[in-house]
Scaffold this active site. Structure first.
Site, mmCIF file in Angstrom:
data_model
loop_
_atom_site.group_PDB
_atom_site.id
_atom_site.type_symbol
_atom_site.label_atom_id
_atom_site.label_comp_id
_atom_site.label_asym_id
_atom_site.label_seq_id
_atom_site.Cartn_x
_atom_site.Cartn_y
_atom_site.Cartn_z
ATOM 1 N N GLU A 97 -28.542 -36.713 14.220
ATOM 2 C CA GLU A 97 -29.823 -36.014 14.456
ATOM 3 C C GLU A 97 -31.023 -36.980 14.503
ATOM 4 O OE1 GLU A 97 -27.003 -33.901 14.169
ATOM 5 O OE2 GLU A 97 -28.560 -32.409 14.566
ATOM 6 N N ALA A 154 -24.007 -22.802 9.838
ATOM 7 C CA ALA A 154 -25.025 -22.909 8.793
ATOM 8 C C ALA A 154 -25.816 -21.599 8.701
ATOM 9 C CB ALA A 154 -25.927 -24.108 9.059
ATOM 10 N N LEU A 181 -47.380 -8.726 13.983
ATOM 11 C CA LEU A 181 -46.100 -8.043 13.715
ATOM 12 C C LEU A 181 -44.935 -8.752 14.398
ATOM 13 C CD1 LEU A 181 -44.592 -5.408 12.729
ATOM 14 C CD2 LEU A 181 -45.060 -4.487 15.017
ATOM 15 N N SER A 230 -24.967 -27.856 6.300
ATOM 16 C CA SER A 230 -26.174 -28.175 5.520
ATOM 17 C C SER A 230 -27.417 -27.500 6.090
ATOM 18 C CB SER A 230 -26.367 -29.691 5.546
ATOM 19 O OG SER A 230 -27.583 -30.027 4.943
ATOM 20 N N HIS A 264 -33.727 -35.089 16.643
ATOM 21 C CA HIS A 264 -34.795 -34.087 16.499
ATOM 22 C C HIS A 264 -35.867 -34.243 17.578
ATOM 23 C CE1 HIS A 264 -33.165 -32.132 13.133
ATOM 24 N NE2 HIS A 264 -33.378 -33.095 12.260
ATOM 25 N N ALA A 286 -35.270 -34.940 20.660
ATOM 26 C CA ALA A 286 -34.704 -34.630 21.978
ATOM 27 C C ALA A 286 -35.464 -33.462 22.599
ATOM 28 C CB ALA A 286 -33.224 -34.278 21.849
ATOM 29 N N ARG A 301 -21.433 -37.213 9.211
ATOM 30 C CA ARG A 301 -21.993 -36.445 10.346
ATOM 31 C C ARG A 301 -22.377 -37.437 11.432
ATOM 32 N NH1 ARG A 301 -25.886 -31.607 10.166
ATOM 33 N NH2 ARG A 301 -25.818 -30.914 12.336
ATOM 34 N N TYR A 329 -31.634 -39.461 12.415
ATOM 35 C CA TYR A 329 -32.087 -39.968 11.102
ATOM 36 C C TYR A 329 -31.697 -41.444 10.942
ATOM 37 C CZ TYR A 329 -33.333 -35.212 9.660
ATOM 38 O OH TYR A 329 -33.920 -33.977 9.557
ATOM 39 N N HIS A 376 -31.698 -27.193 4.992
ATOM 40 C CA HIS A 376 -32.780 -27.406 4.038
ATOM 41 C C HIS A 376 -33.469 -26.064 3.820
ATOM 42 C CE1 HIS A 376 -35.842 -29.688 1.913
ATOM 43 N NE2 HIS A 376 -36.672 -28.778 2.387
ATOM 44 N N GLN A 406 -36.766 -17.914 12.984
ATOM 45 C CA GLN A 406 -38.062 -17.413 12.524
ATOM 46 C C GLN A 406 -38.260 -17.471 11.007
ATOM 47 O OE1 GLN A 406 -37.976 -14.057 15.884
ATOM 48 N NE2 GLN A 406 -39.545 -13.673 14.377
HETATM 49 P P1 FAD Z 1 -40.746 -0.458 16.656
HETATM 50 O O1 FAD Z 1 -39.769 -1.483 17.018
HETATM 51 O O2 FAD Z 1 -41.879 -0.203 17.588
HETATM 52 O O3 FAD Z 1 -39.947 0.885 16.404
HETATM 53 C C1 FAD Z 1 -40.551 2.098 16.166
HETATM 54 C C2 FAD Z 1 -39.619 3.220 16.576
HETATM 55 O O4 FAD Z 1 -40.163 4.445 16.163
HETATM 56 C C3 FAD Z 1 -39.399 3.329 18.065
HETATM 57 O O5 FAD Z 1 -38.013 3.337 18.351
HETATM 58 C C4 FAD Z 1 -40.039 4.660 18.433
HETATM 59 O O6 FAD Z 1 -39.375 5.300 19.494
HETATM 60 C C5 FAD Z 1 -39.893 5.427 17.157
HETATM 61 N N1 FAD Z 1 -40.851 6.527 16.956
HETATM 62 C C6 FAD Z 1 -42.171 6.521 17.156
HETATM 63 N N2 FAD Z 1 -42.698 7.715 16.804
HETATM 64 C C7 FAD Z 1 -41.680 8.481 16.370
HETATM 65 C C8 FAD Z 1 -41.561 9.789 15.835
HETATM 66 N N3 FAD Z 1 -42.632 10.566 15.685
HETATM 67 N N4 FAD Z 1 -40.340 10.247 15.489
HETATM 68 C C9 FAD Z 1 -39.250 9.489 15.636
HETATM 69 N N5 FAD Z 1 -39.299 8.225 16.124
HETATM 70 C C10 FAD Z 1 -40.501 7.736 16.467
HETATM 71 N N6 FAD Z 1 -39.813 -9.864 17.089
HETATM 72 C C11 FAD Z 1 -39.205 -10.875 16.512
HETATM 73 O O7 FAD Z 1 -39.253 -10.998 15.287
HETATM 74 N N7 FAD Z 1 -38.523 -11.791 17.238
HETATM 75 C C12 FAD Z 1 -38.430 -11.732 18.589
HETATM 76 O O8 FAD Z 1 -37.805 -12.576 19.217
HETATM 77 C C13 FAD Z 1 -39.064 -10.654 19.232
HETATM 78 N N8 FAD Z 1 -39.039 -10.549 20.571
HETATM 79 C C14 FAD Z 1 -39.647 -9.496 21.157
HETATM 80 C C15 FAD Z 1 -39.602 -9.395 22.539
HETATM 81 C C16 FAD Z 1 -40.205 -8.319 23.164
HETATM 82 C C17 FAD Z 1 -40.160 -8.234 24.671
HETATM 83 C C18 FAD Z 1 -40.860 -7.326 22.406
HETATM 84 C C19 FAD Z 1 -41.514 -6.148 23.081
HETATM 85 C C20 FAD Z 1 -40.936 -7.437 21.032
HETATM 86 C C21 FAD Z 1 -40.335 -8.521 20.404
HETATM 87 N N9 FAD Z 1 -40.407 -8.685 19.027
HETATM 88 C C22 FAD Z 1 -39.765 -9.730 18.431
HETATM 89 C C23 FAD Z 1 -41.235 -7.790 18.203
HETATM 90 C C24 FAD Z 1 -40.417 -6.800 17.420
HETATM 91 O O9 FAD Z 1 -39.467 -6.198 18.238
HETATM 92 C C25 FAD Z 1 -41.340 -5.798 16.785
HETATM 93 O O10 FAD Z 1 -42.290 -6.449 16.002
HETATM 94 C C26 FAD Z 1 -40.573 -4.820 15.920
HETATM 95 O O11 FAD Z 1 -39.646 -4.135 16.686
HETATM 96 C C27 FAD Z 1 -41.482 -3.825 15.215
HETATM 97 O O12 FAD Z 1 -40.678 -3.005 14.425
HETATM 98 P P2 FAD Z 1 -41.049 -1.534 13.958
HETATM 99 O O13 FAD Z 1 -39.806 -0.974 13.379
HETATM 100 O O14 FAD Z 1 -42.255 -1.572 13.105
HETATM 101 O O15 FAD Z 1 -41.446 -0.747 15.267
HETATM 102 FE FE1 SF4 Z 2 -30.337 -16.824 11.962
HETATM 103 FE FE2 SF4 Z 2 -32.859 -16.070 12.505
HETATM 104 FE FE3 SF4 Z 2 -31.731 -15.590 10.123
HETATM 105 FE FE4 SF4 Z 2 -32.410 -18.080 10.797
HETATM 106 S S1 SF4 Z 2 -33.804 -16.360 10.516
HETATM 107 S S2 SF4 Z 2 -30.527 -17.439 9.836
HETATM 108 S S3 SF4 Z 2 -31.865 -18.061 12.933
HETATM 109 S S4 SF4 Z 2 -31.135 -14.742 12.084
#
Ligand code: FAD
Ligand code: SF4
Length: 690
Positions: A180, A326, A674, A41, A268, A270, A230, A182, A43, A355
């Site tokens: 959970e 799920a 981002l 399940s 929830h 916990a 459950r 409830y 939501h 997320q």
């Molecule tokens: P990027 O991931 O920055 O990718 C861009 C790519 O373009 C790179 O590989 C780069 O090398 C390449 N590039 C740049 N210029 C050129 C060029 N001229 N030619 C060819 N290639 C090029 N987000 C989440 O949603 N959940 C998380 O848990 C999460 N944890 C994170 C943890 C860390 C430590 C970090 C640093 C980030 C985390 N993020 C997380 C953020 C997420 O990874 C970024 O928001 C996301 O990767 C951005 O995506 P993007 O494709 O726009 O850019």
């Molecule tokens: Fe799994 Fe994250 Fe997608 Fe939720 S948003 S289903 S936790 S990958």
């Protein structure tokens, strides 16, 4: 010989990969389930949109994918039982007709569907909340009204009526939510049940309500209707059930007519994470295993099971008869079909980030999925074969570029993907280094496979320029972000490193570290810095010690009496931010508390409202407030800069300067707020339209 969805002949070998998962389960008068995989399940908030085509499309897509049994999100049996005001339920003939559209489309594909009856009790966010006793929960705004005898009778009646209406709406059964924390769970323990009548006091009285709900439901719906109960096997709250109480309840609900028992883990409220990505895979199946043999009906395991291999192992060890998953069904509606066809490497992995699913629900938005933006958007976001094959260049293989490349390639376009680094993944290659975020490894591997399947031509180690992109119909710029300079005086000192250099392993940190910036990346970097030895996410014993999860056979509620016993931090870390708000306040709704608690356990000092005066050889000098008061030198040997990010717009600007059109997505478009969810969503939606 049977054929798979790609028209290939399916051999006995393929099925033998997961022999137990694909063994049918006979439920007697309730029929036979074709496999042991249950979609648990969730939501999603779809029912509340009132768009029943959308609800039906969501369930139908998963039924088509081969799941044997699915369970809807929780339906309230009456208004006071609703988790949120206006939450969905089966209250009228019109509601029944709407639900019929769902069940019919699920049955068209041979799947079964149960409706979950969810009575929130004191977790209801309405002022009309009712409960065994007037004890407010730490996560609820209202003190619930304690029910009198007539009130309890009404709640039972309403739950039974909900089951009868579910049957009328074509459901194959109901799941009665008894875990959970409830309503039904609230009756079971003295923490929330302070009654001294026949519904409270000793254990026989405290379990009377859940057992009576099952018995009365069975009497009302007949023998061929599935009743899944459950049951909370480990409450993870002080004053939770003892193991003998759990077993006694399980036997009683079996005797009362339950068809199967599903596992509930933790209330929830916990303070132990139960489904977040930092929780090891199948972290709680050892608890379910204890119930095996105690009852004669099938038992289902759940929580952090996200691959067919893991699910098969649970069954192979005899830890359960079925496996409930799920969120993996948001990530991939074809999970079962791909597993059956031996294509597990094509299953989009749920990374347990919450997320786009749980966090959305808590924000009052329909759920979706970070790795699969189509989840819950099946009617609106479709990837149809392209009318004309276009030549598409994608610059950047972070999540935005990867999503765009695989969707465009999958639709039949000729896609060339250029990546400056020697591997794909972008910032996900940094995220996977964080202890507790190891699931990003699997996601990158999945993208690698999808690029192959979509026929994308991948150019690694190729920082592409505008001059090289003349031969394409469309150019997608997904060049992402780079660390924002902090502009703190002394930033060029040798002991200052960026988060990117630290996580790539090109720079190291000393024993005393200041982390400048306490956003998501700052928190992750602090987690990385304090970790010593193996990540608890890959070591269940270590993880249980860190969070104080004991054996419910030994300790009430499964809480170890000594509490959490985190391993000592590898370094002394101070995490700082300019803003005066509580550090970590903007982290995910359902996971932020885990990150904050974890850093607290590791003695990370957090400081808000600081001014960064300068970095010196001795450390980082800070002050407080507008008047730059209380200067303090943090004597650290390393300063890690996590001061945000800026778009990598070099290529986009170059193209614009030469008057060429390009689609700019992900971090290259905007770095503010981002995350991978936005990047993947933008990439997928753009490529769906090209
Ligand atoms: P990027 O991931 O920055 O990718 C861009 C790519 O373009 C790179 O590989 C780069 O090398 C390449 N590039 C740049 N210029 C050129 C060029 N001229 N030619 C060819 N290639 C090029 N987000 C989440 O949603 N959940 C998380 O848990 C999460 N944890 C994170 C943890 C860390 C430590 C970090 C640093 C980030 C985390 N993020 C997380 C953020 C997420 O990874 C970024 O928001 C996301 O990767 C951005 O995506 P993007 O494709 O726009 O850019
Ligand atoms: Fe799994 Fe994250 Fe997608 Fe939720 S948003 S289903 S936790 S990958």
């Amino acid at each position: 010989m049977p054929v798979d969805s790609r028209g290939k002949k399916r051999t006995g070998m393929t099925h033998s990969i997961y022999p137990r998962l694909f063994t049918p389960l006979d439920l007697g008068t309730a029929g036979v389930l074709s496999n042991r995989i249950v979609m648990g399940s969730m939501h999603t908030g779809l029912e509340e949109t009132g768009d029943w085509d959308r609800v039906a499309a969501y369930f139908e897509e998963r039924a088509r994918g081969g799941v044997a049994l699915m369970v809807t999100g929780g339906m309230a049996p009456n208004e006071e039982a609703s988790v949120l005001p206006g939450a969905a339920g089966l209250f009228s003939a019109e509601d029944i007709a709407s639900h019929r559209r769902v069940t019919a489309r699920v049955h068209d594909h041979g799947a079964r569907i149960l409706m979950q009856i969810l009575h929130a009790g004191r977790y209801a966010t309405t002022p009309r909340a009712v409960a065994p006793s007037a004890v407010r929960s730490p996560i609820s705004p209202h003190v619930p009204r304690a029910l009198d005898e007539a009130g309890i009778r009404k709640q039972i009646r309403d739950m039974v009526t909900a089951a009868e209406r579910a049957r009328e709406a074509g459901y194959d059964g109901v799941e009665i939510m008894g875990s959970e924390g409830y309503f039904l769970n609230q009756f079971l323990v003295t923490r929330t049940n302070r009654r001294d009548d026949r519904w409270g006091g000793d254990v026989a009285n405290r379990m009377r309500l859940p057992v009576e709900v099952v018995a009365r439901t069975r009497a009302a719906v007949g023998t061929d209707f599935i009743i899944l109960f459950r049951l909370s096997m480990i409450d993870l709250v002080p004053g939770g059930s003892t193991w003998p109480e759990v077993v006694r309840l399980a036997r009683a609900v079996e005797a009362a007519g339950a068809t199967m028992i599903n596992t509930g883990i933790g209330w929830h409220e916990a303070r132990v994470p139960t489904i977040a990505t930092s929780v090891p895979r199948r972290a709680f199946t050892w608890v379910t295993a204890k119930l095996m043999g105690e009852v004669g009906i099938p038992v289902m395991a759940s929580n952090r099971i996200n691959t067919p291999e893991t699910a098969e192992a649970v069954l192979a060890e005899g830890a359960a008869d079925l496996v409930s998953m799920a969120r993996p069904f948001l990530a991939d509606s074809d999970f079962v079909r791909k597993a059956r066809e031996g294509r597990a490497d094509e299953i989009t992995p749920c990374i347990a980030c919450n997320q786009a699913c749980l966090d959305h629900t808590f924000e009052g938005k329909p759920a979706s999925c970070l790795v699969n933006p189509r989840a819950c958007h099946e009617t609106e976001l479709t990837y149809r074969p392209a009318n004309r094959r276009r030549r598409i260049a994608v610059a950047g293989a972070g999540p935005a570029g990867l999503a765009a490349a695989i969707v465009a390639g999958g639709r039949g376009h000729a896609v060339s993907l250029f990546e400056a680094e020697s591997e794909i993944g972008g910032q996900m290659t940094l995220a996977r280094e964080i202890p507790g975020k190891e699931e990003f490894h699997g996601l990158i591997a999945w993208y690698r496979r999808q690029l192959e399947l979509a026929g994308v031509e991948v150019h690694l180690g190729c920082a592409v320029t505008a001059a090289a992109l003349t031969d394409f119909d469309d150019i997608i710029v997904a060049t992402g972000v780079r660390p924002r300079p902090s502009r703190i005086a002394g930033e060029d000192c040798p002991h200052v490193v960026t988060y990117a250099d630290l996580l790539r392993g090109t720079r190291e940190a000393g024993d005393q570290v200041a982390v400048v910036g306490a956003g998501g990346i700052g928190f992750d970097v602090a987690t990385y810095l304090v970790q010593y030895g193996p990540s608890p996410a890959g070591d269940l014993d270590l993880w249980r010690r860190e969070w104080g999860v004991g054996d419910p056979e030994a300790f009430r509620g499964g809480l170890a009496p000594e509490g959490p016993r985190p391993s000592p931090p590898a370094r002394q870390v101070t995490l700082l931010q300019r803003s005066p708000e509580k550090p970590g306040r903007r982290l995910g709704r359902t996971t932020g508390w885990i990150h904050r608690s974890h850093l607290r356990m590791k003695a990370v000092r957090t400081m808000a409202g600081v001014n960064y005066e300068r970095i010196t050889r001795e450390g980082l000098l800070i002050s407080r407030g507008d008047r730059r008061e209380a200067p303090e030198l943090l004597e650290v040997d390393t300063v890690v800069i996590c001061a945000g990010q800026v778009p990598n717009r070099g290529l986009a600007d170059e193209l614009a300067a030469s008057g060429r059109q390009a689609h700019v997505i992900g971090g290259a478009l905007s770095a503010s707020g981002l995350d991978a969810k936005r990047a993947i969503d933008q990439g997928s939606r753009l490529a769906a339209l090209l």
